[in-house]
Design an enzyme around this catalytic site. Structure first.
Site, PDB file in Angstrom:
ATOM      1  N   GLY A   1      22.262 104.524  16.394  1.00 35.85           N
ATOM      2  CA  GLY A   1      20.892 105.042  16.509  1.00 35.85           C
ATOM      3  C   GLY A   1      20.251 105.163  15.137  1.00 35.85           C
TER       4      GLY A   1
ATOM      5  N   ALA B   1      18.187 103.666  -1.950  1.00 30.37           N
ATOM      6  CA  ALA B   1      19.032 104.247  -3.011  1.00 30.37           C
ATOM      7  C   ALA B   1      20.247 103.365  -3.287  1.00 30.37           C
ATOM      8  CB  ALA B   1      19.475 105.648  -2.593  1.00 30.37           C
TER       9      ALA B   1
ATOM     10  N   ARG C   1      23.885 114.140  21.489  1.00 25.37           N
ATOM     11  CA  ARG C   1      25.053 113.584  22.198  1.00 25.37           C
ATOM     12  C   ARG C   1      25.945 114.727  22.666  1.00 25.37           C
ATOM     13  NH1 ARG C   1      26.471 108.139  22.073  1.00 25.37           N
ATOM     14  NH2 ARG C   1      25.204 107.830  20.244  1.00 25.37           N
TER      15      ARG C   1
ATOM     16  N   ARG D   1       6.914 131.360  33.429  1.00 24.55           N
ATOM     17  CA  ARG D   1       7.883 130.301  33.736  1.00 24.55           C
ATOM     18  C   ARG D   1       8.999 130.275  32.702  1.00 24.55           C
ATOM     19  NH1 ARG D   1       3.257 125.679  34.176  1.00 24.55           N
ATOM     20  NH2 ARG D   1       2.801 125.900  36.389  1.00 24.55           N
TER      21      ARG D   1
ATOM     22  N   THR E   1      22.818 110.010  11.136  1.00 20.95           N
ATOM     23  CA  THR E   1      22.617 110.361  12.542  1.00 20.95           C
ATOM     24  C   THR E   1      21.840 111.670  12.638  1.00 20.95           C
ATOM     25  OG1 THR E   1      23.696 111.151  14.567  1.00 20.95           O
ATOM     26  CG2 THR E   1      24.973 111.366  12.552  1.00 20.95           C
ATOM     27  N   ILE E   2      20.929 111.726  13.605  1.00 20.66           N
ATOM     28  CA  ILE E   2      20.184 112.986  13.769  1.00 20.66           C
ATOM     29  C   ILE E   2      21.082 114.077  14.362  1.00 20.66           C
ATOM     30  CG2 ILE E   2      17.946 111.833  14.046  1.00 20.66           C
ATOM     31  CD1 ILE E   2      18.153 112.619  17.089  1.00 20.66           C
ATOM     32  N   ASP E   3      22.247 113.688  14.882  1.00 19.89           N
ATOM     33  CA  ASP E   3      23.090 114.643  15.622  1.00 19.89           C
ATOM     34  C   ASP E   3      23.814 115.652  14.728  1.00 19.89           C
ATOM     35  OD1 ASP E   3      22.325 113.066  17.728  1.00 19.89           O
ATOM     36  OD2 ASP E   3      24.270 112.082  17.971  1.00 19.89           O
TER      37      ASP E   3
HETATM   38  O1  F6P Z   1      23.411 109.417  18.077  1.00 14.19           O
HETATM   39  C1  F6P Z   1      22.043 109.512  18.008  1.00 14.19           C
HETATM   40  C2  F6P Z   1      21.438 109.609  19.380  1.00 14.19           C
HETATM   41  O2  F6P Z   1      20.039 109.741  19.236  1.00 14.19           O
HETATM   42  C3  F6P Z   1      22.010 110.718  20.277  1.00 14.19           C
HETATM   43  O3  F6P Z   1      21.464 111.964  19.976  1.00 14.19           O
HETATM   44  C4  F6P Z   1      21.669 110.185  21.643  1.00 14.19           C
HETATM   45  O4  F6P Z   1      22.567 110.683  22.609  1.00 14.19           O
HETATM   46  C5  F6P Z   1      21.817 108.710  21.491  1.00 14.19           C
HETATM   47  O5  F6P Z   1      21.686 108.423  20.114  1.00 14.19           O
HETATM   48  C6  F6P Z   1      20.810 107.880  22.253  1.00 14.19           C
HETATM   49  O6  F6P Z   1      21.122 106.555  22.075  1.00 14.19           O
HETATM   50  P1  F6P Z   1      20.181 105.329  22.432  1.00 14.19           P
HETATM   51  O7  F6P Z   1      19.065 105.287  21.444  1.00 14.19           O
HETATM   52  O8  F6P Z   1      21.075 104.151  22.339  1.00 14.19           O
HETATM   53  O9  F6P Z   1      19.665 105.590  23.806  1.00 14.19           O
END
Ligand code: F6P
Length: 328
Positions: free
Chosen positions: A14, A25, A175, A166, A129-131
């Site tokens: 991703g 860089a 993920r 609500r 990774t953004i995770d």
């Molecule tokens: O690993 C980065 C991520 O954005 C996760 O947060 C997410 O589960 C996954 O990739 C989504 O993947 P894709 O862009 O392949 O749907």
């Protein structure tokens, strides 16, 4: 180890805001040290199919502020096969690449490690990774930007949430990691976060309801990690349960999805990516290999890739406590 003259750089998995700053860089630090740079397109797919470009300092001009990745990216199934990696090595040889820099998340670094072992090529990984789920680094490229994007979205949802009675379940990426959900909940003053790391015998929805929804607040926002471990999880799952188990409440679901991965990187991500990229070249110069560059307590660290991908990165219990205390 043979003297390095040329490095290859690729982004994989991703995309994450800040990847361009990292490519920039790596490219400029390599050229600064007299090395040539090959930009490999579409991640491991480009490595397999020899999609390689000569990179100069100009190739990365005007990119530090851009989201996505100028090298493009892919989740390569073929690279997971021995045949795929054999083809990839042909590209390495054809382009006289002496070392490879891989910018990506867990799966991408796992692929890098396997490739390095099979073909004895020095590999350095950058956590992209953004995770934020890579062990050994406090933060990963793109995480801060994604967190800020989520914060902006939830601030807007709060406006409408304040006007209705609500419960809003807002699903965020990550993920199987809850860093985005937990810290976005703190940053937005949300009422709860439901994250995979906090799964215990006590149900997180029941705990949230049990604390007394709307006791002292006008709105109820719950940040929910997308993680669907054991087939349960995600915002819709909790909204459906709420309607069934607590019919006195009304629920709404927002799934933020891929907008979380876009946008111009924050200053923090640009600086992080720049530091990691320069450190990657320094590490190769020092003869290091099969490591991921990370940052711990604001200092550059070198983490064996094996550890980065195999050890679970825990969420600090203090963060869980902060949200609990502040969401009364
Ligand atoms: O690993 C980065 C991520 O954005 C996760 O947060 C997410 O589960 C996954 O990739 C989504 O993947 P894709 O862009 O392949 O749907």
């Amino acid at each position: 180890m043979a003297r390095i003259k040329t490095i290859g750089v690729l982004t994989s998995g991703g995309d994450a805001p800040g990847m361009n700053a990292a490519i920039r860089a790596v490219t400029r630090a390599a050229i600064y040290n007299g090395w040539a740079v090959k930009g490999i397109l579409k991640g491991y797919e480009g490595l397999i199919h020899n999609e390689v470009k000569d990179f100069t300092t100009e190739s990365v001009s005007g990119t530090i502020n851009r989201g996505g990745t100028i090298l493009r990216t892919a989740r390569s199934k073929e690279f997971m096969t021995e045949e795929g990696r054999a083809k990839a090595y042909e590209t390495i040889k054809a382009n006289a690449i002496d070392a490879l820099i891989v910018i990506g998340g867990n799966g991408s670094l796992a692929g890098a490690q396997l490739f390095a072992q099979e073909y004895d090529i020095p590999v350095v990984g950058l956590p992209g990774t953004i995770d934020n789920d890579l062990y050994g680094t406090d933060t990963t490229i793109g995480y801060d930007t994604a967190l800020n994007t989520i914060m902006d979205c939830v601030d807007k949802i709060r406006d409408t949430a304040n006007s209705h009675n609500r419960i809003f379940f807002v699903e965020v990426m990550g993920r199987d990691a809850g860093f985005l959900a937990q810290n976005a909940a703190i940053a937005t003053g949300a009422e709860a976060a439901i994250i995979p790391e906090d799964r215990t015998d006590v149900d997180q929805l029941a705990t949230f309801i049990g604390r007394g929804v709307r006791k002292s607040k006008n709105s109820s926002i719950v940040l929910v990690s997308e993680s669907k471990k054991d087939g349960t999880g995600g915002a819709q799952y909790y909204a459906d349960r709420l309607l069934k188990e607590y019919p006195e409440y009304e629920a709404r679901v927002t799934i933020l999805g891929h907008l979380q991965r876009g946008g111009s990187p924050t200053a923090q991500d640009r600086i992080l990516s720049s530091r990691l990229g320069v450190a990657a070249i320094e590490a190769l110069k020092d003869g290091q290999r099969n490591i991921m560059i990370g940052v711990k307590d604001d200092k550059i660290v070198y983490v064996p890739i094996n550890k980065a991908i195999h050890i679970d990165k825990p969420i600090d219990k203090e963060l869980i406590n902060v949200l609990n205390v502040l969401s009364i």
